[in-house]
Design an enzyme around this catalytic site. Sequence first.
Site, mmCIF file in Angstrom:
data_model
loop_
_atom_site.group_PDB
_atom_site.id
_atom_site.type_symbol
_atom_site.label_atom_id
_atom_site.label_comp_id
_atom_site.label_asym_id
_atom_site.label_seq_id
_atom_site.Cartn_x
_atom_site.Cartn_y
_atom_site.Cartn_z
ATOM 1 N N ASN A 1 1.895 -5.203 17.483
ATOM 2 C CA ASN A 1 1.942 -4.703 15.957
ATOM 3 C C ASN A 1 2.845 -6.560 15.388
ATOM 4 O OD1 ASN A 1 2.354 -3.120 13.726
ATOM 5 N ND2 ASN A 1 4.037 -3.483 13.506
ATOM 6 N N GLU A 2 1.242 -7.243 14.680
ATOM 7 C CA GLU A 2 2.012 -7.941 14.208
ATOM 8 C C GLU A 2 2.315 -9.169 14.199
ATOM 9 O OE1 GLU A 2 4.681 -6.662 10.568
ATOM 10 O OE2 GLU A 2 3.078 -4.842 9.800
ATOM 11 N N ASN A 3 2.058 -9.686 15.392
ATOM 12 C CA ASN A 3 1.662 -10.374 16.246
ATOM 13 C C ASN A 3 1.740 -11.967 15.669
ATOM 14 O OD1 ASN A 3 1.238 -8.261 18.535
ATOM 15 N ND2 ASN A 3 3.230 -9.009 18.966
#
Length: 810
Positions: A419-421
Amino acid sequence: MKRIILFVGILLINLVTNAQQKIRLNNNWEFLKQDIGSIWETVRPLTKDGPDNYPLWQKVTLPHCFNARDAVDPAGNYYQGPGWYRSRLNINNPYKNGRTLLFFEGAGQKTDVYVYSTKVGAHAGGYDEWFVDITQAVEDFKKTDAFAKQFKGTIPIEIRCDNSRDVESIPSQLSDFDVFGGIYRYLDLVYQPALGIDNLFASVVLDKQYKTGTIDVQATFYNPDQVKKAIGNIKITDALGKTVAETVYNIDVDNDGAVPVGKFKVNNPHLWSPNDPYLYEITIDAGGYTRKEKIGFRDFLFADNGPFYLNGKRLLIRGTHRHEDQSGVAAAMTDSMMYREMRMIKEMGANFIRLGHYQQSRIILNLCDSLGLLVWEEEPWCRGGLGGDKYKEQARRMLTNMIHQHYNHPSIILWGLGNENDWPGDFPEFDKAKIRAFMSEQNDLSHRLDPSRKTVIRRCDFCKDIPDVYSPTIWAGWYKGKYTEYRKYSEDEFKNVKHFFHAEWGGDSHSGRNSELADKALENIRNSAGIIDTTLFNKSAELLKNADWSENATCNLFDWTLKEQDTMPWLSGSAFWAFKDFSTPIRFDNPLPYMNQKGVVESDLTKKEIYYLVQSYWADKPMAHIYGHNWPVRWGDDGELKMVKAYSNCNEAELFVNGKSYGIKKRNSQDFPAAGLRWMVQFKKGRNELILKARKGRVIVTDIVSQVYQTEKWGKPAKLKLEKIGEGNGSVTVQATLLDSKGVLCLDAVNWVSFSLTGDGTLLDDLGTSKGSAKLQAINGRAVISIKTNKGNSVVSVQSPGLQTVFLSL
């Protein structure tokens, strides 16, 4: 089109077992919120003249989170460090040569386990299940003098949990949620035979007509004693308990991999779906013990550049997200709390949930199976960048554990890789190529472990070609642009990937805050035909901005988005963020400090108005709700027309105000706002009674709300008023109001307000709710809190910057 076939099977340790096999260790625990000098401090005998039980331990029950209150304490960020638990257990394994295990359903974030002074196990990771074999340590301790004398035949257990900051451990501390500490999921004492089943998988293949289902069962074993043979019975029963398949197994045990246990064929299987979550049950008898697990039959498809199909039919995915976090307990939610929450999600009309941003309790997955909620579950690789070898190994292990432990649930369709890397910050280096390489590695690992499901990530555009399904960031109307641009943003992103899904949309709302500007702005942008003219939105941008964080402004954002999704035939689905308000260390300046307020319910599950809006679009059961149950006072000029909205899934509705009918309206999802169920009403000064009658076929549902209409104008807040507004069950509720110099209630006041208490009572604060916070922004000029009196005397005070403090004796 390629079909995706479900794998179903049996969890490591099933909740349905007999008492001899599994015991929940909820009671008789003590807790210390600090570290100790040595393990001896937890077990040393008390003396008559010495420091006795120093440091001081407190009695607790499990599950327990040591951030239950400080996570939302406005005084500062939450505690991150070690905490200790200790207890004494009566251990009597009924199996000859059996194994005794401590089974953790989740503990945060790093855990060490001791029997007396002997360390017996450790685990890194706050969300996956794990166990420690204490068999030998228990037997060794029983031979000591301390067993008989000091502990009187019981076994001392000590557990150290630690959620200290560590950039080489996932999830990142930059994440928009708390990384809690404690034994915050259930801890079980498990007895099993010398040979125990570690994982049991049943892969299900359905024929193209769904007339036959084949179940191929395999098992891995926990076998420290090197037992050679496994013998037992396995059967499958339907929802009525009728046996549909059965066999005896007699197999050679392979300690390095899975071995076949049995293969079955089920004719005309009853398919699992959100509308009909039909579950079969597998029962395994082996070695004098029984394991049971629910399974289901279904298949699914994300069509290339198109919608989603379940069991061969298009299904618009309608969902939300959850964090394992609730008012007053943080991550230590009981099964009854989880059931209530998931029941509310289902009653809202959802058919899907994303479990963000980590593996969640097995209880939640069982509820998703039985209630009918499709699932996206993900490993906790969230924000911060990419660490070293230790970091990567933990990520691999947690992804593997999540898939192995939850592989069998028919509800799961997506494994989330991250997530949201694209969010840097934990390391000096932020190398996109290295992140892509590791994302590809995790994607391959997921497919090897479970070829039946799809992989997915959210918001990392430079990796969007790696997973099977991609969810970009859009947030139309909140972080980006206007909500009337939602369709355009979505269509643009849809064209960029093969399989598009929209996770995370919505906006914050301070529960109970309302704005007269929000709906007035909508009336100002209607054209001569009465239709919303989106080209006029820029003219009303300031009005809409001023209404930020009000429930009706956020309702309008939801309303527009939902009505657009109803007419997007290519859309696989979406999930708004989030179902419930939750705590976060990075939002200290929100109207409720340290709370992400994007939920449609508060963190104690109190419904906001947005819940009913979503329900009006998604739920089948007839419902009707007048907007404004938490809007006690409206305001405006004498004779001014005010919009009254109703949220209902009924075909038509009629509004009565003070006994007068304002006519029948027909529901039309494309008639924004409120799907056409809105009336322009002239309120009288003072109290007004509103009644809604809605009809769906022969069913009539009614809703009633009372609102005061204030015409007096006000100036700037000049003084505070504090009064008692409720009492009962040993508690008192007080309300602070912001008044101008003439004593008129300032209905648009958002001043910061702080409560404090001295005396015998207890302030019921640190709950992260609009009525359970010692510091918050006023809600339309009001703030409320309760005090437990403890049958004594107290003085409560309220402060607001620039105003004189006010006191009230209780």
